[in-house]
Design an enzyme around this catalytic site. Structure first.
Site, PDB file in Angstrom:
ATOM      1  N   ARG A   1      -6.042  67.742 -45.357  1.00 44.89           N
ATOM      2  CA  ARG A   1      -4.948  67.344 -46.288  1.00 44.89           C
ATOM      3  C   ARG A   1      -5.400  66.349 -47.347  1.00 44.89           C
ATOM      4  NH1 ARG A   1      -1.283  67.226 -41.709  1.00 44.89           N
ATOM      5  NH2 ARG A   1      -0.311  69.262 -41.597  1.00 44.89           N
TER       6      ARG A   1
ATOM      7  N   ASN B   1      -3.216  73.255 -72.841  1.00 41.02           N
ATOM      8  CA  ASN B   1      -3.488  74.678 -72.589  1.00 41.02           C
ATOM      9  C   ASN B   1      -3.606  75.488 -73.878  1.00 41.02           C
ATOM     10  OD1 ASN B   1      -3.338  74.222 -69.814  1.00 41.02           O
ATOM     11  ND2 ASN B   1      -1.137  74.564 -69.779  1.00 41.02           N
TER      12      ASN B   1
ATOM     13  N   HIS C   1      -7.910  82.917 -70.608  1.00 38.85           N
ATOM     14  CA  HIS C   1      -7.948  83.461 -69.244  1.00 38.85           C
ATOM     15  C   HIS C   1      -7.838  84.991 -69.267  1.00 38.85           C
ATOM     16  CE1 HIS C   1      -6.659  79.284 -67.548  1.00 38.85           C
ATOM     17  NE2 HIS C   1      -7.914  79.330 -67.929  1.00 38.85           N
TER      18      HIS C   1
ATOM     19  N   GLU D   1       2.131  68.350 -64.909  1.00 39.04           N
ATOM     20  CA  GLU D   1       2.623  69.336 -65.883  1.00 39.04           C
ATOM     21  C   GLU D   1       4.116  69.593 -65.675  1.00 39.04           C
ATOM     22  OE1 GLU D   1      -0.841  71.885 -67.063  1.00 39.04           O
ATOM     23  OE2 GLU D   1       0.654  73.453 -66.896  1.00 39.04           O
TER      24      GLU D   1
ATOM     25  N   LYS E   1      -7.077  68.552 -62.038  1.00 34.76           N
ATOM     26  CA  LYS E   1      -6.782  69.964 -61.742  1.00 34.76           C
ATOM     27  C   LYS E   1      -7.964  70.543 -60.984  1.00 34.76           C
ATOM     28  CE  LYS E   1      -3.515  71.539 -65.222  1.00 34.76           C
ATOM     29  NZ  LYS E   1      -3.264  72.466 -66.355  1.00 34.76           N
TER      30      LYS E   1
ATOM     31  N   GLU F   1     -13.887  73.577 -75.749  1.00 35.73           N
ATOM     32  CA  GLU F   1     -12.826  72.672 -75.255  1.00 35.73           C
ATOM     33  C   GLU F   1     -12.641  71.493 -76.219  1.00 35.73           C
ATOM     34  OE1 GLU F   1     -10.684  73.322 -73.050  1.00 35.73           O
ATOM     35  OE2 GLU F   1     -11.527  74.372 -71.314  1.00 35.73           O
TER      36      GLU F   1
ATOM     37  N   HIS G   1     -16.205  80.271 -70.300  1.00 35.27           N
ATOM     38  CA  HIS G   1     -14.832  79.768 -70.435  1.00 35.27           C
ATOM     39  C   HIS G   1     -14.570  79.184 -71.835  1.00 35.27           C
ATOM     40  CE1 HIS G   1     -11.000  78.006 -69.462  1.00 35.27           C
ATOM     41  NE2 HIS G   1     -11.437  76.814 -69.821  1.00 35.27           N
TER      42      HIS G   1
ATOM     43  N   HIS H   1      -5.513  78.706 -73.985  1.00 38.32           N
ATOM     44  CA  HIS H   1      -5.982  79.019 -72.631  1.00 38.32           C
ATOM     45  C   HIS H   1      -5.372  80.267 -72.001  1.00 38.32           C
ATOM     46  CE1 HIS H   1      -8.210  75.380 -72.891  1.00 38.32           C
ATOM     47  NE2 HIS H   1      -8.677  75.513 -71.649  1.00 38.32           N
TER      48      HIS H   1
ATOM     49  N   ARG I   1       1.775  67.973 -70.711  1.00 41.46           N
ATOM     50  CA  ARG I   1       0.408  68.366 -70.355  1.00 41.46           C
ATOM     51  C   ARG I   1       0.105  69.802 -70.787  1.00 41.46           C
ATOM     52  NH1 ARG I   1      -3.169  66.999 -64.888  1.00 41.46           N
ATOM     53  NH2 ARG I   1      -5.027  68.034 -65.678  1.00 41.46           N
TER      54      ARG I   1
ATOM     55  N   LYS J   1      -7.235  63.168 -73.366  1.00 40.73           N
ATOM     56  CA  LYS J   1      -6.743  63.876 -72.173  1.00 40.73           C
ATOM     57  C   LYS J   1      -6.028  62.894 -71.244  1.00 40.73           C
ATOM     58  CE  LYS J   1      -7.799  67.188 -68.587  1.00 40.73           C
ATOM     59  NZ  LYS J   1      -8.711  68.171 -68.026  1.00 40.73           N
TER      60      LYS J   1
HETATM   61  P1  NAD Z   1     -20.352  75.943 -65.056  1.00 39.69           P
HETATM   62  O1  NAD Z   1     -19.960  74.952 -64.070  1.00 39.69           O
HETATM   63  O2  NAD Z   1     -20.478  77.356 -64.624  1.00 39.69           O
HETATM   64  O3  NAD Z   1     -21.730  75.527 -65.711  1.00 39.69           O
HETATM   65  C1  NAD Z   1     -22.272  76.400 -66.679  1.00 39.69           C
HETATM   66  C2  NAD Z   1     -23.730  76.743 -66.394  1.00 39.69           C
HETATM   67  O4  NAD Z   1     -24.527  75.612 -66.748  1.00 39.69           O
HETATM   68  C3  NAD Z   1     -24.059  77.069 -64.956  1.00 39.69           C
HETATM   69  O5  NAD Z   1     -24.978  78.135 -64.946  1.00 39.69           O
HETATM   70  C4  NAD Z   1     -24.738  75.806 -64.447  1.00 39.69           C
HETATM   71  O6  NAD Z   1     -25.647  76.093 -63.414  1.00 39.69           O
HETATM   72  C5  NAD Z   1     -25.417  75.300 -65.669  1.00 39.69           C
HETATM   73  N1  NAD Z   1     -25.623  73.862 -65.766  1.00 39.69           N
HETATM   74  C6  NAD Z   1     -24.799  72.863 -65.387  1.00 39.69           C
HETATM   75  N2  NAD Z   1     -25.278  71.667 -65.773  1.00 39.69           N
HETATM   76  C7  NAD Z   1     -26.455  71.908 -66.378  1.00 39.69           C
HETATM   77  C8  NAD Z   1     -27.440  71.079 -66.999  1.00 39.69           C
HETATM   78  N3  NAD Z   1     -27.271  69.777 -67.110  1.00 39.69           N
HETATM   79  N4  NAD Z   1     -28.551  71.669 -67.512  1.00 39.69           N
HETATM   80  C9  NAD Z   1     -28.705  73.012 -67.441  1.00 39.69           C
HETATM   81  N5  NAD Z   1     -27.806  73.849 -66.895  1.00 39.69           N
HETATM   82  C10 NAD Z   1     -26.690  73.294 -66.369  1.00 39.69           C
HETATM   83  O7  NAD Z   1     -19.347  75.977 -66.311  1.00 39.69           O
HETATM   84  P2  NAD Z   1     -18.580  74.849 -67.131  1.00 39.69           P
HETATM   85  O8  NAD Z   1     -18.499  75.396 -68.484  1.00 39.69           O
HETATM   86  O9  NAD Z   1     -19.113  73.505 -66.909  1.00 39.69           O
HETATM   87  O10 NAD Z   1     -17.132  74.893 -66.454  1.00 39.69           O
HETATM   88  C11 NAD Z   1     -16.310  76.019 -66.583  1.00 39.69           C
HETATM   89  C12 NAD Z   1     -15.227  75.947 -65.533  1.00 39.69           C
HETATM   90  O11 NAD Z   1     -14.443  74.775 -65.734  1.00 39.69           O
HETATM   91  C13 NAD Z   1     -14.283  77.129 -65.595  1.00 39.69           C
HETATM   92  O12 NAD Z   1     -14.166  77.720 -64.331  1.00 39.69           O
HETATM   93  C14 NAD Z   1     -12.973  76.528 -66.034  1.00 39.69           C
HETATM   94  O13 NAD Z   1     -11.856  77.196 -65.503  1.00 39.69           O
HETATM   95  C15 NAD Z   1     -13.086  75.112 -65.517  1.00 39.69           C
HETATM   96  N6  NAD Z   1     -12.249  74.123 -66.228  1.00 39.69           N
HETATM   97  C16 NAD Z   1     -11.496  73.288 -65.476  1.00 39.69           C
HETATM   98  C17 NAD Z   1     -10.705  72.323 -66.089  1.00 39.69           C
HETATM   99  C18 NAD Z   1      -9.932  71.358 -65.251  1.00 39.69           C
HETATM  100  O14 NAD Z   1      -9.137  70.589 -65.810  1.00 39.69           O
HETATM  101  N7  NAD Z   1     -10.123  71.332 -63.952  1.00 39.69           N
HETATM  102  C19 NAD Z   1     -10.711  72.210 -67.483  1.00 39.69           C
HETATM  103  C20 NAD Z   1     -11.500  73.074 -68.232  1.00 39.69           C
HETATM  104  C21 NAD Z   1     -12.272  74.042 -67.585  1.00 39.69           C
END
Ligand code: NAD
Length: 361
Positions: A117, A241, A248, A232, A139, A181, A260, A244, A237, A222
Site C-alpha cells: 500500500r 495534457n 497516446h 487532476e 503520476k 514535452e 512519447h 497528449h 492539471r 509543472k
Molecule cells: P525512456 O525511459 O524509455 O528512455 C528513453 C531511452 O533512453 C531508453 O532507451 C533509455 O534506455 C535511454 N536512456 C535513458 N537515459 C539515458 C542516458 N542518460 N543516456 C543514454 N540513454 C539513456 O523514455 P522517456 O522519454 O524518458 O520517458 C517516456 C515515458 O515517460 C513514457 O512512457 C511516458 O508515458 C512517460 N511520461 C510520464 C509522465 C508522468 O508525469 N509520470 C510525464 C511524461 C511522460
C-alpha cells in the site's frame, strides 16, 4: 545548483537540479535506515556505470536492471519487481530509487505506490523528458492492452535528483522526444515564457546545450499546477495534457514505434490545427506558431497512421469519457481551454492537415 520545493496536498519534497549532484543523494541514503532497491535503466547502467556504482555502493543495496521500452511498461514487469521485493523481504520502511527515463520512473513509482500500500521512492531522471516532466508530479503507471498508462496511481517521490551530466550520452532522438514535452510548456504559461521556451528549444536542439534554468523553469511551471490540483480534480492539471490525447493515440496506433515526446510534438500541432478549425486561432496565427517552431522535427510516421485507429485509441484514453473525445486547446500562449469536445471528423482532418502544414512552412 538549484533547489525547488514542491508542496502538494499529499507531501512536500525537494527537486535538486545541477551537474554531478548525486553526492548529495549519497549522504541522504547513508543517513537513512532500511533496505534500498535501485531500479536502474540497463542502458544508463552500461553508460554511467561508475556513477551508478558510487551511488549504490554508498550503502547496503539491491540493484535491479530494467530494459526500458513501452512494451515492458506492463503489469508483468511490475509483478517481477514485486516478486523481487518479496523475495528480499522488503517492508514498508524500505525504499526504492528509480534511475532512468520516464519508463523506469513511471514503473518504479507504480510499484512504490502499490507495494504494501505504498513505500517511499526517489527519482533520478536521466533523460531530458524525465528531467523536465515525468520525474515530478507523482503520476505513476503502466500500459495495459496497448493503451498508454491505463493502470496507474498518484504517488509523490521523497526527493528528485536531476543530474544534468546524464544528458551527455542521450541519443539525438531522445533529445527531440524531451523537447516535445518542453514544447508543450510554451503554450501553457504566457507570451514571455513562449519566447523563452522557444529560445531554450533552439539551444537544446541546435547546440545540444542544457542549462539548469531550462529544466527548473519547466519543473517550476509543472509544480505550480500540481500544487493546486495534484489529483487532476479541479481540472487545472488537465492543461498539462495539451497534445497528449493525440500523442497516446499516435503511440498506440503505431505500436510504440514513435517516442512519447515525438508523439507529443505531433499532438500539440494537431491540437493547434483543431484550435484553428473551431475559430480559437486564425490561420495566420497557426502558421506563425508552426514557423516559430519549424526547427522541431515532426516524425513523419504520424502522417501515415490510419486515422480510424488513432481515434479508437483516443477513445480509450483516460481523458475520454463516454466515448466523447475531449481535448486541451489554446487560443494564445497562456489561454488554454480544457475538456473541449471535438468530433471524429475534426480529428481526422487535423492529422491530414498536419502534413500539409509542414509542407507549407
Ligand atoms: P525512456 O525511459 O524509455 O528512455 C528513453 C531511452 O533512453 C531508453 O532507451 C533509455 O534506455 C535511454 N536512456 C535513458 N537515459 C539515458 C542516458 N542518460 N543516456 C543514454 N540513454 C539513456 O523514455 P522517456 O522519454 O524518458 O520517458 C517516456 C515515458 O515517460 C513514457 O512512457 C511516458 O508515458 C512517460 N511520461 C510520464 C509522465 C508522468 O508525469 N509520470 C510525464 C511524461 C511522460
Amino acid at each position: 545548483m538549484k533547489k525547488i520545493n514542491i508542496n502538494t496536498q499529499s507531501r512536500s519534497y525537494d527537486v535538486n537540479i545541477g551537474k554531478n549532484i548525486l553526492t548529495q543523494m549519497i549522504s541522504v541514503l547513508k543517513e537513512s535506515d532500511g533496505e534500498v532497491l535501485f531500479i536502474c535503466d540497463k542502458n544508463v547502467y552500461d553508460l554511467h556505470r561508475e556513477k551508478i556504482i558510487s551511488l549504490t555502493d554508498s550503502r547496503k543495496h539491491h540493484l535491479y536492471l530494467f530494459n526500458s521500452s513501452e512494451r515492458n511498461k506492463t503489469l508483468k514487469s511490475v509483478e517481477l519487481i514485486y516478486k523481487y521485493l518479496k523475495k528480499h523481504n522488503f517492508s514498508r520502511t524500505d525504499k526504492i530509487v528509480a534511475i532512468g527515463g520516464g519508463i523506469v520512473g513511471d514503473i518504479t513509482g507504480y510499484v512504490a505506490a502499490t507495494y504494501m500500500r505504498g513505500i517511499q521512492y526517489y527519482q533520478v531522471p536521466t533523460t531530458l523528458l524525465s528531467m523536465v516532466d515525468s520525474s515530478v508530479g507523482g503520476k505513476t503507471g503502466v500500459n495495459f492492452l496497448n493503451v498508454k498508462n491505463l493502470i496507474g496511481s498518484f504517488h509523490q517521490p521523497e526527493k528528485v535528483y536531476i543530474d544534468l551530466a546524464f544528458l551527455s550520452t542521450l541519443p539525438d532522438r531522445e533529445i527531440i522526444s524531451g523537447a516535445g514535452e518542453i514544447f508543450k510548456y510554451a503554450f501553457l504559461s504566457d507570451e514571455e515564457n513562449y519566447l523563452i521556451i522557444r529560445d531554450y528549444l533552439l539551444k537544446i536542439l541546435l547546440q545540444r546545450k542544457f542549462h539548469e534554468n531550462m529544466i527548473s523553469r519547466c519543473i517550476q511551471f509543472k509544480a505550480s499546477v500540481v500544487e493546486k490540483d495534484e489529483f487532476e480534480k479541479s481540472g487545472l492539471r488537465k492543461i498539462l495534457n495539451l497534445g497528449h490525447t493525440f500523442a497516446h493515440g499516435f503511440e498506440s496506433a503505431l505500436r510504440f514505434k514513435i517516442k512519447h515526446g515525438e508523439a507529443v510534438i505531433a499532438g500539440v500541432f494537431c491540437s493547434l490545427i483543431i484550435s484553428k478549425k473551431i475559430g480559437l486561432i486564425t490561420d495566420l496565427e497557426l502558421h506563425k506558431f508552426a514557423s516559430d517552431f519549424e526547427f522541431l522535427p515532426v516524425n513523419t510516421k504520424v502522417f501515415r497512421v490510419d486515422t480510424e485507429n488513432i481515434i479508437r485509441y483516443m477513445k480509450s484514453d483516460k481523458k475520454t469519457s463516454g466515448n466523447r473525445i475531449k481535448l486541451v486547446l489554446v487560443s494564445k500562449p497562456g489561454n488554454v481551454f480544457i475538456d473541449v469536445e471535438v468530433t471524429e471528423k475534426l480529428i481526422k482532418e487535423s492529422v491530414v492537415e498536419l502534413s500539409e502544414l509542414f509542407e507549407s512552412v
